[in-house]
Design an enzyme around this catalytic site. Structure first.
Site, PDB file in Angstrom:
ATOM      1  N   ASP A  62     -51.444   2.021  43.173  1.00 32.12           N
ATOM      2  CA  ASP A  62     -50.937   1.602  42.284  1.00 32.12           C
ATOM      3  C   ASP A  62     -50.455  -0.256  42.443  1.00 32.12           C
ATOM      4  O   ASP A  62     -50.221  -0.221  44.249  1.00 32.12           O
ATOM      5  CB  ASP A  62     -48.965   2.061  42.210  1.00 32.12           C
ATOM      6  CG  ASP A  62     -47.861   1.281  41.447  1.00 32.12           C
ATOM      7  OD1 ASP A  62     -48.004  -0.076  40.967  1.00 32.12           O
ATOM      8  OD2 ASP A  62     -46.586   1.206  41.519  1.00 32.12           O
ATOM      9  N   SER A 142     -54.861 -14.393  31.233  1.00 28.62           N
ATOM     10  CA  SER A 142     -53.877 -14.389  29.434  1.00 28.62           C
ATOM     11  C   SER A 142     -54.714 -16.073  28.259  1.00 28.62           C
ATOM     12  O   SER A 142     -54.283 -16.459  29.290  1.00 28.62           O
ATOM     13  CB  SER A 142     -53.445 -13.265  28.713  1.00 28.62           C
ATOM     14  OG  SER A 142     -52.823 -14.028  27.558  1.00 28.62           O
ATOM     15  N   TYR A 155     -44.664 -12.208  29.620  1.00 29.94           N
ATOM     16  CA  TYR A 155     -45.731 -12.457  29.483  1.00 29.94           C
ATOM     17  C   TYR A 155     -46.404 -13.048  30.024  1.00 29.94           C
ATOM     18  O   TYR A 155     -48.093 -13.093  30.886  1.00 29.94           O
ATOM     19  CB  TYR A 155     -46.479 -11.186  28.358  1.00 29.94           C
ATOM     20  CG  TYR A 155     -47.861 -10.479  28.733  1.00 29.94           C
ATOM     21  CD1 TYR A 155     -48.526  -9.698  29.276  1.00 29.94           C
ATOM     22  CD2 TYR A 155     -48.744 -11.624  27.684  1.00 29.94           C
ATOM     23  CE1 TYR A 155     -49.390  -9.831  29.245  1.00 29.94           C
ATOM     24  CE2 TYR A 155     -50.023 -11.420  28.326  1.00 29.94           C
ATOM     25  CZ  TYR A 155     -50.693  -9.963  28.617  1.00 29.94           C
ATOM     26  OH  TYR A 155     -51.830 -10.287  28.783  1.00 29.94           O
ATOM     27  N   LYS A 159     -48.430 -14.461  33.152  1.00 27.30           N
ATOM     28  CA  LYS A 159     -50.309 -14.918  33.367  1.00 27.30           C
ATOM     29  C   LYS A 159     -50.553 -16.359  33.414  1.00 27.30           C
ATOM     30  O   LYS A 159     -51.458 -16.574  34.402  1.00 27.30           O
ATOM     31  CB  LYS A 159     -51.330 -14.394  31.837  1.00 27.30           C
ATOM     32  CG  LYS A 159     -50.569 -13.072  31.637  1.00 27.30           C
ATOM     33  CD  LYS A 159     -51.719 -12.598  32.273  1.00 27.30           C
ATOM     34  CE  LYS A 159     -51.873 -10.901  32.167  1.00 27.30           C
ATOM     35  NZ  LYS A 159     -52.782  -9.832  33.224  1.00 27.30           N
TER      36      LYS A 159
HETATM   37  N1  LIG Z   1     -55.844  -6.518  25.506  1.00 25.00           N
HETATM   38  C1  LIG Z   1     -55.153  -7.293  25.014  1.00 25.00           C
HETATM   39  O1  LIG Z   1     -55.186  -8.738  24.339  1.00 25.00           O
HETATM   40  C2  LIG Z   1     -55.184  -8.787  26.295  1.00 25.00           C
HETATM   41  C3  LIG Z   1     -55.370  -9.648  26.100  1.00 25.00           C
HETATM   42  C4  LIG Z   1     -55.007 -10.632  27.213  1.00 25.00           C
HETATM   43  C5  LIG Z   1     -55.117 -10.315  28.713  1.00 25.00           C
HETATM   44  N2  LIG Z   1     -55.258  -9.045  28.529  1.00 25.00           N
HETATM   45  C6  LIG Z   1     -54.981  -8.605  30.084  1.00 25.00           C
HETATM   46  O2  LIG Z   1     -56.431  -7.475  30.322  1.00 25.00           O
HETATM   47  C7  LIG Z   1     -56.034  -7.080  31.469  1.00 25.00           C
HETATM   48  C8  LIG Z   1     -56.640  -4.795  30.767  1.00 25.00           C
HETATM   49  O3  LIG Z   1     -55.782  -4.991  30.195  1.00 25.00           O
HETATM   50  P1  LIG Z   1     -55.902  -3.682  28.799  1.00 25.00           P
HETATM   51  O4  LIG Z   1     -56.011  -4.724  27.429  1.00 25.00           O
HETATM   52  O5  LIG Z   1     -57.898  -3.752  29.428  1.00 25.00           O
HETATM   53  O6  LIG Z   1     -55.040  -2.688  28.700  1.00 25.00           O
HETATM   54  P2  LIG Z   1     -55.556  -1.335  29.186  1.00 25.00           P
HETATM   55  O7  LIG Z   1     -54.226  -0.820  28.537  1.00 25.00           O
HETATM   56  O8  LIG Z   1     -56.415  -0.662  28.078  1.00 25.00           O
HETATM   57  O9  LIG Z   1     -55.867  -1.365  30.354  1.00 25.00           O
HETATM   58  C9  LIG Z   1     -55.144  -1.753  31.347  1.00 25.00           C
HETATM   59  C10 LIG Z   1     -55.182  -0.654  32.674  1.00 25.00           C
HETATM   60  O10 LIG Z   1     -54.597  -1.119  33.359  1.00 25.00           O
HETATM   61  C11 LIG Z   1     -54.068   0.286  34.608  1.00 25.00           C
HETATM   62  N3  LIG Z   1     -52.665  -0.136  35.014  1.00 25.00           N
HETATM   63  C12 LIG Z   1     -51.122  -0.290  34.555  1.00 25.00           C
HETATM   64  N4  LIG Z   1     -50.417  -0.648  35.586  1.00 25.00           N
HETATM   65  C13 LIG Z   1     -50.961  -0.403  36.670  1.00 25.00           C
HETATM   66  C14 LIG Z   1     -50.144  -0.473  37.928  1.00 25.00           C
HETATM   67  N5  LIG Z   1     -49.312  -0.978  38.865  1.00 25.00           N
HETATM   68  N6  LIG Z   1     -51.551  -0.091  38.987  1.00 25.00           N
HETATM   69  C15 LIG Z   1     -52.483  -0.304  38.529  1.00 25.00           C
HETATM   70  N7  LIG Z   1     -53.591   0.317  37.849  1.00 25.00           N
HETATM   71  C16 LIG Z   1     -52.242   0.130  36.313  1.00 25.00           C
HETATM   72  C17 LIG Z   1     -52.930   1.088  33.247  1.00 25.00           C
HETATM   73  O11 LIG Z   1     -53.336   2.931  33.503  1.00 25.00           O
HETATM   74  C18 LIG Z   1     -54.335   1.218  31.937  1.00 25.00           C
HETATM   75  O12 LIG Z   1     -55.299   1.386  32.464  1.00 25.00           O
HETATM   76  C19 LIG Z   1     -54.179  -7.003  31.726  1.00 25.00           C
HETATM   77  O13 LIG Z   1     -54.695  -7.457  32.539  1.00 25.00           O
HETATM   78  C20 LIG Z   1     -53.700  -7.361  30.436  1.00 25.00           C
HETATM   79  O14 LIG Z   1     -52.905  -8.111  30.746  1.00 25.00           O
HETATM   80  C21 LIG Z   1     -55.254  -8.222  28.056  1.00 25.00           C
END
Ligand SMILES: NC(=O)c1ccc[n+]([C@@H]2O[C@H](COP(=O)([O-])OP(=O)(O)OC[C@H]3O[C@@H](n4cnc5c(N)ncnc54)[C@H](O)[C@@H]3O)[C@@H](O)[C@H]2O)c1
Length: 253
Positions: A62, A142, A155, A159
């Protein structure tokens, strides 16, 4: 092989961008620690890597816990005795809400994972990278950090903060041969996407509304981010540090 001999730790490796990046790093020769709060998901990614002929281990961590971050570093060193690439990618989204309706628990959770989690992870890996006199730290920020959408203010703030924190750390670590880069994705096709739209699933109208804001005319795939992360983690990006690297199809122009 762009990452031959390297050891990489990816947080949030159980899904989306983290899973795709872990797979890409391994395909380019890195041994990868797949870290996630969801151990079963991390294991799935590690198994996919091994099935493809790569080397990976899963670790439940975590990122909001200092103890878990230290254990992650300790387990990495116990397995492979080095740590070259740390990708602080784990994050949580926000559902759009007017600022006056956002409760404190939402604020605290987003800041704990998206900001404190990044701080704690970097703090834990830096002593190892300083000893090695090299390393690459990537952070998933982001486009919301500098080009927010309405209703996602907490959010976006989280970021924005990691991007500026990463710049400061990049300055601090450059004399030690350690680079720090924030990757700023536009909306990406992962399980997180519907939450940004205040939904449990993305429908055609939701997607169209987001796509309209992206000059390249589509959303990111996780592989778009994995390709960027690979470049930034490799020596091809040897002079890239402190920057916010947009993978956004032109959204922030
Ligand atoms: N998907 C989008 O549109 C988007 C856009 C910009 C930035 N992001 C960023 O990209 C990153 C990855 O997100 P994603 O889109 O792949 O989402 P996702 O939900 O597919 O993956 C996120 C992962 O993080 C893990 N996670 C959450 N809280 C956690 C914790 N406390 N400790 C360890 N693991 C934890 C989850 O279990 C999950 O496997 C994030 O930082 C998100 O903010 C996503």
């Amino acid at each position: 092989m762009k990452l031959g001999g390297k050891v990489a730790v990816v947080t949030g490796a159980g899904s989306g961008i983290g899973a795709a990046s872990a797979v890409r790093f391994a395909a380019e020769g890195a041994r990868v620690i797949c870290a996630d709060i969801n151990e079963a998901a991390a294991k799935k990614t590690a198994e996919a890597i091994e099935k493809a002929g790569g080397q990976a281990l899963e670790v439940r961590a975590d990122v909001t816990s200092a103890v878990d971050n230290q254990a992650l570093v300790d387990q990495t060193l116990a397995a492979w005795n080095r740590l070259d690439i740390f990708y602080a990618n784990a994050g949580v989204p926000q559902s759009p809400l007017p600022i006056e309706s956002v409760d404190e628990a939402t604020f605290d959770r987003i800041m704990a994972v998206n900001v404190k989690g990044v701080f704690l992870g970097i703090r834990a890996v830096v002593p190892v990278m300083k000893r090695q006199k090299s390393g690459v730290i990537l952070v998933t920020g982001s486009t919301a950090g500098h080009r927010p959408r309405p209703g996602l203010q907490v959010y976006a703030g989280s970021k924005g903060m990691v991007a500026s924190m990463a710049k400061g750390i990049a300055l601090e670590l450059a004399p030690h041969g350690i680079r720090v880069v924030t990757i700023a994705p536009v909306a990406t096709e992962t399980p997180m996407l519907p939450t940004f739209m205040g939904k449990t699933a993305v429908d055609a109208a939701d997607r169209e509304a987001f796509v309209k804001t992206v000059p390249m005319g589509r959303l990111n795939t996780p592989e778009d981010l994995a390709n960027a992360a690979l470049f930034l983690a490799s020596d091809d990006a040897a002079m890239v540090t402190g920057t916010v690297f947009e993978v956004d199809g032109g959204r922030c122009i």
